[in-house]
Structure formats: C-alpha cells, structure tokens
Scaffold this active site. Sequence first.
Site, PDB file in Angstrom:
ATOM      1  N   THR A  35       0.878  -1.178   0.000  1.00 39.13           N
ATOM      2  CA  THR A  35       0.000   0.000   0.000  1.00 39.13           C
ATOM      3  C   THR A  35       0.912   1.224   0.000  1.00 39.13           C
ATOM      4  OG1 THR A  35       0.019   0.235   2.409  1.00 39.13           O
ATOM      5  CG2 THR A  35      -1.654  -1.253   1.480  1.00 39.13           C
ATOM      6  N   THR A 124      -1.512  -3.116  19.582  1.00 39.41           N
ATOM      7  CA  THR A 124      -1.175  -1.765  20.030  1.00 39.41           C
ATOM      8  C   THR A 124      -1.751  -1.434  21.406  1.00 39.41           C
ATOM      9  OG1 THR A 124      -1.625   0.566  19.524  1.00 39.41           O
ATOM     10  CG2 THR A 124      -3.177  -1.012  18.638  1.00 39.41           C
ATOM     11  N   ASP A 125      -1.090  -0.511  22.103  1.00 38.57           N
ATOM     12  CA  ASP A 125      -1.623  -0.030  23.394  1.00 38.57           C
ATOM     13  C   ASP A 125      -2.895   0.795  23.207  1.00 38.57           C
ATOM     14  OD1 ASP A 125      -0.546   2.339  22.310  1.00 38.57           O
ATOM     15  OD2 ASP A 125       0.677   2.824  24.065  1.00 38.57           O
ATOM     16  N   GLU A 126      -3.183   1.205  21.947  1.00 35.19           N
ATOM     17  CA  GLU A 126      -4.383   2.034  21.722  1.00 35.19           C
ATOM     18  C   GLU A 126      -5.663   1.279  22.039  1.00 35.19           C
ATOM     19  OE1 GLU A 126      -4.763   4.603  18.471  1.00 35.19           O
ATOM     20  OE2 GLU A 126      -2.652   5.119  18.439  1.00 35.19           O
ATOM     21  N   TYR A 149      -9.357   3.045  13.817  1.00 37.65           N
ATOM     22  CA  TYR A 149      -8.127   2.243  13.836  1.00 37.65           C
ATOM     23  C   TYR A 149      -8.051   1.386  15.103  1.00 37.65           C
ATOM     24  CZ  TYR A 149      -3.305   1.060  14.927  1.00 37.65           C
ATOM     25  OH  TYR A 149      -2.166   0.377  15.305  1.00 37.65           O
ATOM     26  N   LYS A 153      -8.233  -2.727  15.665  1.00 38.59           N
ATOM     27  CA  LYS A 153      -7.171  -3.527  16.282  1.00 38.59           C
ATOM     28  C   LYS A 153      -7.740  -4.299  17.480  1.00 38.59           C
ATOM     29  CE  LYS A 153      -3.320  -3.642  15.245  1.00 38.59           C
ATOM     30  NZ  LYS A 153      -2.544  -4.414  14.220  1.00 38.59           N
TER      31      LYS A 153
HETATM   32  P1  NAD Z   1       2.977   0.670   8.365  1.00 37.25           P
HETATM   33  O1  NAD Z   1       1.745   1.425   8.001  1.00 37.25           O
HETATM   34  O2  NAD Z   1       4.306   1.352   8.303  1.00 37.25           O
HETATM   35  O3  NAD Z   1       3.102  -0.652   7.456  1.00 37.25           O
HETATM   36  C1  NAD Z   1       2.011  -1.472   7.187  1.00 37.25           C
HETATM   37  C2  NAD Z   1       2.455  -2.502   6.155  1.00 37.25           C
HETATM   38  O4  NAD Z   1       1.353  -3.400   5.916  1.00 37.25           O
HETATM   39  C3  NAD Z   1       2.813  -1.885   4.792  1.00 37.25           C
HETATM   40  O5  NAD Z   1       3.975  -2.489   4.284  1.00 37.25           O
HETATM   41  C4  NAD Z   1       1.610  -2.205   3.908  1.00 37.25           C
HETATM   42  O6  NAD Z   1       1.936  -2.321   2.544  1.00 37.25           O
HETATM   43  C5  NAD Z   1       1.167  -3.539   4.505  1.00 37.25           C
HETATM   44  N1  NAD Z   1      -0.271  -3.800   4.284  1.00 37.25           N
HETATM   45  C6  NAD Z   1      -1.316  -2.960   4.525  1.00 37.25           C
HETATM   46  N2  NAD Z   1      -2.471  -3.549   4.160  1.00 37.25           N
HETATM   47  C7  NAD Z   1      -2.151  -4.784   3.690  1.00 37.25           C
HETATM   48  C8  NAD Z   1      -2.914  -5.868   3.174  1.00 37.25           C
HETATM   49  N3  NAD Z   1      -4.245  -5.779   3.058  1.00 37.25           N
HETATM   50  N4  NAD Z   1      -2.260  -6.996   2.800  1.00 37.25           N
HETATM   51  C9  NAD Z   1      -0.908  -7.089   2.900  1.00 37.25           C
HETATM   52  N5  NAD Z   1      -0.139  -6.087   3.364  1.00 37.25           N
HETATM   53  C10 NAD Z   1      -0.746  -4.951   3.760  1.00 37.25           C
HETATM   54  O7  NAD Z   1       2.684   0.096   9.826  1.00 37.25           O
HETATM   55  P2  NAD Z   1       3.663  -0.012  11.094  1.00 37.25           P
HETATM   56  O8  NAD Z   1       3.699   1.289  11.797  1.00 37.25           O
HETATM   57  O9  NAD Z   1       4.916  -0.684  10.682  1.00 37.25           O
HETATM   58  O10 NAD Z   1       2.793  -1.000  12.004  1.00 37.25           O
HETATM   59  C11 NAD Z   1       2.894  -2.412  11.844  1.00 37.25           C
HETATM   60  C12 NAD Z   1       1.968  -3.094  12.847  1.00 37.25           C
HETATM   61  O11 NAD Z   1       2.328  -2.698  14.178  1.00 37.25           O
HETATM   62  C13 NAD Z   1       0.490  -2.731  12.671  1.00 37.25           C
HETATM   63  O12 NAD Z   1      -0.265  -3.900  12.896  1.00 37.25           O
HETATM   64  C14 NAD Z   1       0.229  -1.703  13.769  1.00 37.25           C
HETATM   65  O13 NAD Z   1      -1.107  -1.752  14.193  1.00 37.25           O
HETATM   66  C15 NAD Z   1       1.178  -2.198  14.854  1.00 37.25           C
HETATM   67  N6  NAD Z   1       1.671  -1.166  15.783  1.00 37.25           N
HETATM   68  C16 NAD Z   1       2.242  -0.015  15.302  1.00 37.25           C
HETATM   69  C17 NAD Z   1       2.771   0.904  16.209  1.00 37.25           C
HETATM   70  C18 NAD Z   1       3.420   2.191  15.730  1.00 37.25           C
HETATM   71  O14 NAD Z   1       3.748   3.036  16.558  1.00 37.25           O
HETATM   72  N7  NAD Z   1       3.652   2.380  14.435  1.00 37.25           N
HETATM   73  C19 NAD Z   1       2.687   0.662  17.581  1.00 37.25           C
HETATM   74  C20 NAD Z   1       2.076  -0.516  18.025  1.00 37.25           C
HETATM   75  C21 NAD Z   1       1.596  -1.433  17.122  1.00 37.25           C
HETATM   76  O1  DAU Z   2       0.226   3.863  20.505  1.00 37.21           O
HETATM   77  C1  DAU Z   2       0.546   3.016  19.440  1.00 37.21           C
HETATM   78  C2  DAU Z   2       0.043   3.634  18.153  1.00 37.21           C
HETATM   79  O2  DAU Z   2       0.908   4.733  17.886  1.00 37.21           O
HETATM   80  C3  DAU Z   2       0.029   2.679  16.971  1.00 37.21           C
HETATM   81  O3  DAU Z   2      -0.907   1.662  17.219  1.00 37.21           O
HETATM   82  C4  DAU Z   2      -0.333   3.409  15.676  1.00 37.21           C
HETATM   83  O4  DAU Z   2      -0.200   2.520  14.574  1.00 37.21           O
HETATM   84  C5  DAU Z   2       0.608   4.570  15.489  1.00 37.21           C
HETATM   85  O5  DAU Z   2       0.211   5.327  14.366  1.00 37.21           O
HETATM   86  C6  DAU Z   2       0.609   5.462  16.735  1.00 37.21           C
HETATM   87  O6  DAU Z   2      -0.671   6.123  16.881  1.00 37.21           O
HETATM   88  P1  DAU Z   2      -0.763   7.649  17.366  1.00 37.21           P
HETATM   89  O7  DAU Z   2      -2.046   8.211  16.948  1.00 37.21           O
HETATM   90  O8  DAU Z   2      -0.391   7.763  18.818  1.00 37.21           O
HETATM   91  O9  DAU Z   2       0.481   8.230  16.509  1.00 37.21           O
HETATM   92  P2  DAU Z   2       0.674   9.565  15.688  1.00 37.21           P
HETATM   93  O10 DAU Z   2       2.125   9.626  15.345  1.00 37.21           O
HETATM   94  O11 DAU Z   2      -0.324   9.711  14.598  1.00 37.21           O
HETATM   95  O12 DAU Z   2       0.385  10.683  16.789  1.00 37.21           O
HETATM   96  C7  DAU Z   2       1.128  10.743  17.996  1.00 37.21           C
HETATM   97  C8  DAU Z   2       0.568  11.907  18.806  1.00 37.21           C
HETATM   98  O13 DAU Z   2       0.885  13.140  18.145  1.00 37.21           O
HETATM   99  C9  DAU Z   2      -0.937  11.888  18.937  1.00 37.21           C
HETATM  100  O14 DAU Z   2      -1.297  12.387  20.234  1.00 37.21           O
HETATM  101  C10 DAU Z   2      -1.419  12.858  17.864  1.00 37.21           C
HETATM  102  C11 DAU Z   2      -0.298  13.880  17.807  1.00 37.21           C
HETATM  103  N1  DAU Z   2      -0.077  14.496  16.485  1.00 37.21           N
HETATM  104  C12 DAU Z   2       0.119  13.673  15.413  1.00 37.21           C
HETATM  105  C13 DAU Z   2       0.320  14.201  14.144  1.00 37.21           C
HETATM  106  C14 DAU Z   2       0.511  13.274  12.965  1.00 37.21           C
HETATM  107  C15 DAU Z   2      -0.024  15.877  16.338  1.00 37.21           C
HETATM  108  O15 DAU Z   2      -0.167  16.626  17.335  1.00 37.21           O
HETATM  109  N2  DAU Z   2       0.171  16.394  15.080  1.00 37.21           N
HETATM  110  C16 DAU Z   2       0.333  15.615  13.987  1.00 37.21           C
HETATM  111  O16 DAU Z   2       0.479  16.165  12.857  1.00 37.21           O
END
Ligand code: NAD
Ligand code: DAU
Length: 339
Positions: A35, A124-126, A149, A153
């Site tokens: 994606t 996720t902790d969310e 989201y 999850k």
């Molecule tokens: P990301 O958005 O960077 O990557 C998602 C990946 O999944 C991409 O490579 C995308 O191409 C692939 N994907 C999406 N839809 C798909 C589908 N239908 N089939 C196959 N592949 C698909 O995400 P991330 O930040 O690396 O997060 C990875 C996992 O960790 C997620 O499950 C997210 O919920 C979880 N997570 C993320 C965070 C964070 O802070 N980013 C924290 C806790 C948990």
């Molecule tokens: O807590 C784990 C989660 O963390 C993961 O499950 C999600 O995949 C990941 O996207 C992340 O979610 P958040 O919503 O916490 O992350 P984000 O980086 O989007 O935002 C972090 C904080 O910053 C949140 O309180 C919103 C704020 N924010 C974010 C953006 C993008 C801003 O104030 N301005 C911004 O432009």
Amino acid sequence: MNILVTGGAGFIGSAFVRMAIAETEWRVANFDKLTYAGNLENLASVDASPRYRFLRADICDEAAVSAALAEEKPDAIVHFAAESHVDRSILSPEPVIQTNLRGTFTLLEAARRCGVARFVHVSTDEVYGSLEPPLEAGEDFPLNPSSPYSASKAGSDLLARSYFVTYRFPVIITRASNNYGPYQFPEKLIPLMIANALEDRPLPVYGDGMQIRDWLYVDDHCRGIRAALENGREGEIYNIGGNRSLPNLDVVRQLLATVGKPESLIQYVADRPGHDRRYALSSAKLMRETGWRPRMDFEAGLARTVEWYCANAAWVARVRSGAYRAYYEQNYDRRPVAL
Ligand code: NAD
Ligand code: DAU
C-alpha cells in the site's frame, strides 16, 4: 525456522525482517500488498539474501494467503500488516476495517487450516484507550478503543484470542506503545515533524499538545516481538512499552532542538476528533517471562532518528509522492489553526 511476516515492507515489519536476516538463521517470507505505506526500499539490505523472499499480495485475498502458506510452509507467522494510521482511519475507515479485521480473519483461518505452529498478532496499546494518571494498563485491562483504527485492532485482537480459546490455535498477541526510528512513514508525529522542520514548514500540533504517548524505539519493539515469538506462552498477551512517557509538545520541542530549528515553527491546529489523552502500559509480564528490556534511551533514539532522516532526504522525497500531498491537504490544509 521458516517464518512468514505480513506487512514486512512497512516501518516496523521491515525492521523486523532486517533484524531476522541479520541476527538469525531464519528463512523469511515477506507477504505484503505494498500500500502507500509499504516500501521495498526499506528492505534493500536483505534483498540479496537467499533466506529472504518477497510475495506481493493482499491478506484479504484468501486464495493468495492459502497459496503462500502451502508454498512457504511457515513454522510461524508474525502478523504486522495493517492500516496503521489513526488520522487516515478517521478520514476513511473502510480500508482499515477491511485489512485489520477481514484480513486478520483471512490469515488466521488459513493458518489454522495449515496447522501453523505459532502466530504472533502484532497489536497496540491504543486498544486500552485513554487512561487517567497514574493508571497503567496490564494485559487484563479492559479494552476501550476510541478511533476506527484502535477499534479495528481491538476487534482483531479479540478474534485472534478466540482462535486460541476455541481451536487451541497457538496465538500470541503483543501490544506495543508508540514506535519511532528510521524508515517511519512521514505521516506519524516524529517523522512528520522532522521532515517539516528540515524544510522550515509549520509543525502542526493537535489541540494543546499535552497528550501523552510512551515512546518505544523500533528495534526494541522488534526484540520484544522476537522474545514473545521464541519464549512467550501460547494464548497470552504481552505489552511492549518504551517506559518513556512524554507530552507531544515536549517531543516536538526536543526534536526542534535536535534539528536546530526555532520553536516558532510550532503551529497549534484543531484537535484530532476523539483524541486519546494518555496511553500508559506496563510491560512487566514480558520482562518477567523473557528478560526483555527496552534498551534505547529516548534522547539517543531521537538523535539517531533525526540523523537518519537528514541522511535520507531522497527516501523522504520519494515517499512524499502525489498521493502523500493529497492526504496532507485533506488532513491539514482544511484544519483550522488554533489562535
Ligand atoms: P505501516 O503502516 O508502516 O506498514 C504497514 C504494512 O502493511 C505496509 O507495508 C503495507 O503495505 C502492509 N499492508 C497494509 N495492508 C495490507 C494488506 N491488506 N495486505 C498485505 N499487506 C498490507 O505500519 P507499522 O507502523 O509498521 O505498524 C505495523 C503493525 O504494528 C500494525 O499492525 C500496527 O497496528 C502495529 N503497531 C504499530 C505501532 C506504531 O507506533 N507504528 C505501535 C504498536 C503497534
Ligand atoms: O500507541 C501506538 C500507536 O501509535 C500505533 O498503534 C499506531 O499505529 C501509530 O500510528 C501510533 O498512533 P498515534 O495516533 O499515537 O500516533 P501519531 O504519530 O499519529 O500521533 C502521535 C501523537 O501526536 C498523537 O497524540 C497525535 C499527535 N499528532 C500527530 C500528528 C501526525 C499531532 O499533534 N500532530 C500531527 O500532525
């Protein structure tokens, strides 16, 4: 061990694949739809490895999932693939529901039929929702998600758990806090703010900027997932936190100081709808059972991340494509600036 990773071209999945190829003898198949968030450039360092294989497909596609499992015969699946961004889930929830719920179901069902010996569902902790201080969520804390989201999850966590309870399918669920580090798509707080600061563009802080997140360096998360995969108990949930809770404004100020840009770049904008105020996790269970600890100190991790984005301006420019500009306009240009 043969493992199949879903979403291995994304931010955390690619860090996990790089770690697996560099630090283990595992064979790794990466099943990813590519994606907007999936990027094979993140995997350039493992591409030539005979132990690495890429399969482009959708986890919602039952035939593709079954064919990949029949072909790869994985001993374990580590399931990262998801629509991972809260703001996008608010603007368009449909793909989030499709991938995170339908896709997880499709994968669980195919994996159960193939008798896969271990399935790590990355969550996720969310899912615990916003917590009043001094509360910290343990794994048995009630689920209270706020966004499409986090609701998707939470739903996929419950489904994964039901496969253990009903079928004794060997699922382990991990729930991590906010990750940061190299290769994170510049829609999330830290990379978006670094990219904007480097270009002297405004840094859009939602609401009052006092929302609290717990920051976890991506490699610490990957080691935590590996610990759960290798030493966790089937049917259990493991929290993975960074043990570094900070208000967003502190993160943004620290980041500006690291980049060497003025705080006048901060622009307060309308808050995210349904914005969770505070996440807080206890990772005591994973620490106690596996000896895992987060290693990266936040200041050092942030400095390393800023350094990576400065050195990889071309990567940032490439991922901020036309589609990125359309998203940016939808999420920010129509967002009122707070006075
Ligand atoms: P990301 O958005 O960077 O990557 C998602 C990946 O999944 C991409 O490579 C995308 O191409 C692939 N994907 C999406 N839809 C798909 C589908 N239908 N089939 C196959 N592949 C698909 O995400 P991330 O930040 O690396 O997060 C990875 C996992 O960790 C997620 O499950 C997210 O919920 C979880 N997570 C993320 C965070 C964070 O802070 N980013 C924290 C806790 C948990
Ligand atoms: O807590 C784990 C989660 O963390 C993961 O499950 C999600 O995949 C990941 O996207 C992340 O979610 P958040 O919503 O916490 O992350 P984000 O980086 O989007 O935002 C972090 C904080 O910053 C949140 O309180 C919103 C704020 N924010 C974010 C953006 C993008 C801003 O104030 N301005 C911004 O432009």
